[in-house]
Design an enzyme around this catalytic site. Sequence first.
Site, mmCIF file in Angstrom:
data_model
loop_
_atom_site.group_PDB
_atom_site.id
_atom_site.type_symbol
_atom_site.label_atom_id
_atom_site.label_comp_id
_atom_site.label_asym_id
_atom_site.label_seq_id
_atom_site.Cartn_x
_atom_site.Cartn_y
_atom_site.Cartn_z
ATOM 1 N N ASP A 223 0.872 -1.158 0.000
ATOM 2 C CA ASP A 223 0.000 0.000 0.000
ATOM 3 C C ASP A 223 0.920 1.222 0.000
ATOM 4 O O ASP A 223 2.110 1.111 0.310
ATOM 5 C CB ASP A 223 -0.879 -0.035 1.253
ATOM 6 C CG ASP A 223 -1.656 1.247 1.448
ATOM 7 O OD1 ASP A 223 -2.286 1.706 0.483
ATOM 8 O OD2 ASP A 223 -1.614 1.791 2.566
ATOM 9 N N ASP B 20 -0.226 5.154 0.751
ATOM 10 C CA ASP B 20 -0.538 6.144 1.785
ATOM 11 C C ASP B 20 -0.390 5.547 3.180
ATOM 12 O O ASP B 20 -0.960 4.481 3.482
ATOM 13 C CB ASP B 20 -1.971 6.662 1.620
ATOM 14 C CG ASP B 20 -2.130 7.530 0.382
ATOM 15 O OD1 ASP B 20 -1.107 7.955 -0.188
ATOM 16 O OD2 ASP B 20 -3.282 7.777 -0.021
ATOM 17 N N GLY C 272 -15.306 5.042 8.970
ATOM 18 C CA GLY C 272 -16.255 4.378 9.868
ATOM 19 C C GLY C 272 -17.225 3.467 9.148
ATOM 20 O O GLY C 272 -18.046 2.803 9.767
#
Length: 258
Positions: free
Chosen positions: A53, A55, A86
Site C-alpha cells: 500500500d 498512503d 467508519g
Amino acid sequence: MLISPFFLGKKWEEKTIVSWESSTEEARKILPKMVSHSELRNLFCSADAVCFDVDSTVIQEEGIDELAKFCGVEDAVSEMTRQAMGGAVPFKAALTQRLALIQPSREQVQRLLAEHPPHLTPGIRELVSRLQERNVQVFLISGGFRSIVEHVASKLNIPSTNVFANRLKFYFNGEYAGFDETQPTAESGGKGKVIKLLKEKFHFKKIVMVGDGATDMEACPPADAFIGFGGNVIRQQVKDNAEWYITDFVELLGALEE
C-alpha cells in the site's frame, strides 16, 4: 476533451471483521486460514512478489488529505474521510464526494508534488532494494494519486508498470473532470482484484500484501499473506487481526537477512 490523467484515491474504511460471537461456520467462510508467525516469515522470505500500500505505508502522508489541505478544504474533507473510515459511506461514493469538494486542477496536483513532495517512510528504500536484489517483483497498489505514486515509485526504482492506482481526469483547460471509475482500485475490494490479476498474468505462486489499512488486510486472500504496518498510523482493527504486525520496516529487512 479529457487529457493528461493523474491518479487519486483514498484508503477505504476499516470494515468490521467477522465477530467471534458469529458461528464457527460463518467465521470459517469469511476469514482466511490462519498461519503461524514463523510460517508467515518463511512465506515473506520466499515470495515471488510483494505488494505495498502507499498512503501511510510506503509514504508517511495520506494523499487525498494533503491535496485537500493544499486546496483549502481540509476540514470538510477530513470529516468525509472520518465517515468513510467508519463505514458509513461506500468507498466509491466517498471518493466521488471528496473529489467533488476539492475540485483539484491539473496545476494544483502538479504544484502539490513540486512544493510538498511525499516523504518516504524510513526503511522502505532499503527494503525495496533488498527485495529487488533477491529478484522479487515489487508492486505499489494504492487508492491514491497515480501522479504521487509514480513519483514515489521512481524514488524506489519501481517501474511505472508495477503501479496500480486511480486516474484523475482533466478537461483541456486543466480543470477537474472526474476520475476513472473503471479502475479496480476505485472500489472496495479493488486491491484484491489487482492481486488476482497479477497472479493470473504472471503466475506468481506467493504474493504478500503489506499495508496499514483494512483494505490491505482484506486483499488476503487472494494474497497469500498479509503483514500489517503501523509505523505511521495504527489502525486498531488491523493491529488486532493481523497475524504479523510491524511498526518498522527494519523487522522485514531482518527477516530477509536470517
